[in-house]
Enzyme design. Sequence first.
Site, PDB file in Angstrom:
ATOM      1  CE  LYS A 257      -4.000  -1.926   2.411  1.00 33.41           C
ATOM      2  NZ  LYS A 257      -4.983  -1.791   1.325  1.00 33.41           N
ATOM      3  NE  ARG A 331     -10.959  -9.003  -4.064  1.00 34.36           N
ATOM      4  CZ  ARG A 331     -11.247  -8.005  -4.875  1.00 34.36           C
ATOM      5  NH1 ARG A 331     -11.510  -8.235  -6.144  1.00 34.36           N
ATOM      6  NH2 ARG A 331     -11.305  -6.769  -4.421  1.00 34.36           N
TER       7      ARG A 331
HETATM    8  N1  BES Z   1      -8.343  -4.134   3.408  1.00 30.46           N
HETATM    9  C1  BES Z   1      -8.463  -3.509   2.160  1.00 30.46           C
HETATM   10  C2  BES Z   1      -9.750  -2.716   1.985  1.00 30.46           C
HETATM   11  C3  BES Z   1     -10.015  -1.606   2.959  1.00 30.46           C
HETATM   12  C4  BES Z   1      -9.710  -0.323   2.649  1.00 30.46           C
HETATM   13  C5  BES Z   1     -10.614  -1.864   4.163  1.00 30.46           C
HETATM   14  C6  BES Z   1      -9.976   0.688   3.539  1.00 30.46           C
HETATM   15  C7  BES Z   1     -10.872  -0.850   5.050  1.00 30.46           C
HETATM   16  C8  BES Z   1     -10.568   0.427   4.734  1.00 30.46           C
HETATM   17  C9  BES Z   1      -8.429  -4.552   1.051  1.00 30.46           C
HETATM   18  O1  BES Z   1      -7.691  -5.683   1.297  1.00 30.46           O
HETATM   19  C10 BES Z   1      -7.833  -3.882  -0.149  1.00 30.46           C
HETATM   20  O2  BES Z   1      -6.716  -3.525  -0.083  1.00 30.46           O
HETATM   21  N2  BES Z   1      -8.649  -3.709  -1.185  1.00 30.46           N
HETATM   22  C11 BES Z   1      -8.231  -3.062  -2.363  1.00 30.46           C
HETATM   23  C12 BES Z   1      -8.461  -3.976  -3.510  1.00 30.46           C
HETATM   24  C13 BES Z   1      -7.828  -3.522  -4.805  1.00 30.46           C
HETATM   25  C14 BES Z   1      -6.344  -3.736  -4.748  1.00 30.46           C
HETATM   26  C15 BES Z   1      -8.440  -4.271  -5.950  1.00 30.46           C
HETATM   27  C16 BES Z   1      -9.080  -1.803  -2.576  1.00 30.46           C
HETATM   28  O3  BES Z   1     -10.233  -1.772  -2.162  1.00 30.46           O
HETATM   29  O4  BES Z   1      -8.553  -0.844  -3.108  1.00 30.46           O
HETATM   30 ZN    ZN Z   2      -5.637  -5.479   0.897  1.00 29.08          ZN
END
Ligand code: BES
Ligand code: ZN
Length: 482
Positions: A257, A331
């Site tokens: 991230k 997922r």
């Molecule tokens: N844990 C995150 C999603 C999330 C974001 C939860 C903010 C709580 C607050 C999840 O694992 C993630 O990183 N999702 C990504 C997916 C993308 C890489 C397709 C997202 O939502 O951007």
């Molecule tokens: Zn994630």
Amino acid sequence: MKFSFGRSHAAEAIIVPIFQETTILPVQEVSLKAHAGNRGTITWSYGRNGEHHLLFVGLGSMNTFELECLREAAGNAVRAAECEELMHVEVHLSNLVAETISSMETSTAIAAWIEGWLLGAYTFDKFKSIKTKRFIETVAIDLVDNEENRNAAVLGEIRAEGIRFARDLGNEPANHMRPSNLAESVLQRFAETQVGVKLYKGEELERNQMCGLINVGRGSEHPPVLIEMRYCTDPALELIALVGKGITFDTGGISLKRDHDISDMRIDMGGAAAVIGAMDILARSNAQANVVAIVPAAENMPDGRAMVPGDVLEYPNGVSVQVGNTDSEGRLVLADGLIHAHRLGATEVVDMATLTYSCQGAIGSKYAGIWGHESTVSTIRSLGSTSGEKVWELPLVDEYDDYLSSIYADVCNISSAGEAGAITAALFLRNFVHPSLRWAHIDMAAMKDASSTKGYVPAGATGYGARLLSEFVTVRADKRTI
Ligand code: BES
Ligand code: ZN
Ligand code: ZN
């Protein structure tokens, strides 16, 4: 804190919830500003010479009243009373119940008030050297002391306790909440209860082909674990499964991230906290149920051994997945949970997860998104409107399935299109739900935490979902017996 019914001689303050339309006040000499009844407003009227004080808490308009207003008012009231270092208070709910009698049962009002009160008083000060001082010892509610009212009070306390536990789990920083710590907390919490706990680690994960967990957890020094909790009072009931995403910290993995502050990713196990909290509420309230909660728990870290983009995972239901992005880890582990739910014989499954940023982009932070089977979704929607944990239905758009296509696996774990991220996440999960199952998916990413204290939600982890899921299981037990 002890709750009782009737008047209290020891009360230093009387707490009076009021509507914008309220004109008759319990004490004639007090006159209030016009806005005193506004939702969220609190007004003190201090007593002279040892007389009790009055605390007015605004509920908003009678026309827009919902239980959530009462929970909020209770949360605001308890913090105001603690600020004044009061030990004994009395709450006037009788007028309110009389005014809203058509729309609200007395017992519902009592449970909601107590829930809001105990949740509003919640603090997470475990790591502070100076702990929050607690003052309030007794709360008398001016309603008759009968069995029905006492049971409602106990139910409110049990629900708040389950949610407070879910908040504790969410608030623990990642260095105190590795997958094994989460499992240990569950074992401790449910020791000597009707909830049986089983853990799957190392070899057992391999044997059960839980490839999502194994691969997402590969980059971490702290190994993954699948936590299974079972509570069954009546085997004749259909088995319901609750699956909660339990990523104890989400760095994104190799697809690291890039945000400045990702400390909230310690609550990427908010779905897990919700299902654990729900089991706690069900067991403590001796609910009729046949339910299994499944928590795939892992830490998503980059490392020499970590899963990398391009890897292919082969799930035991025959679906192969190309990892397009290691940050779409939720997922991958939920897929293990959904497959396991069917393996255990569940007929209905609800998964809850902090799954995508996109869900918040689509519907904001007052609602969680929900997808899935019509009857499961509609039951949860209607429960959400009374429990205060609201959900909004989004569509499973079949045409977007193509966005998840992969050149060399059955599906990819990210979408190739720059739209509908929350929907494609739900579509991805659908690949792991056995066609015989009724299934709903709830994306609660936006609900996991609060940035500031308001109503019954102090800043930090909210414990969202525990109430909603426990009520869902309870309702199902009433309605559906094989
Ligand atoms: N844990 C995150 C999603 C999330 C974001 C939860 C903010 C709580 C607050 C999840 O694992 C993630 O990183 N999702 C990504 C997916 C993308 C890489 C397709 C997202 O939502 O951007
Ligand atoms: Zn994630
Ligand atoms: Zn995540």
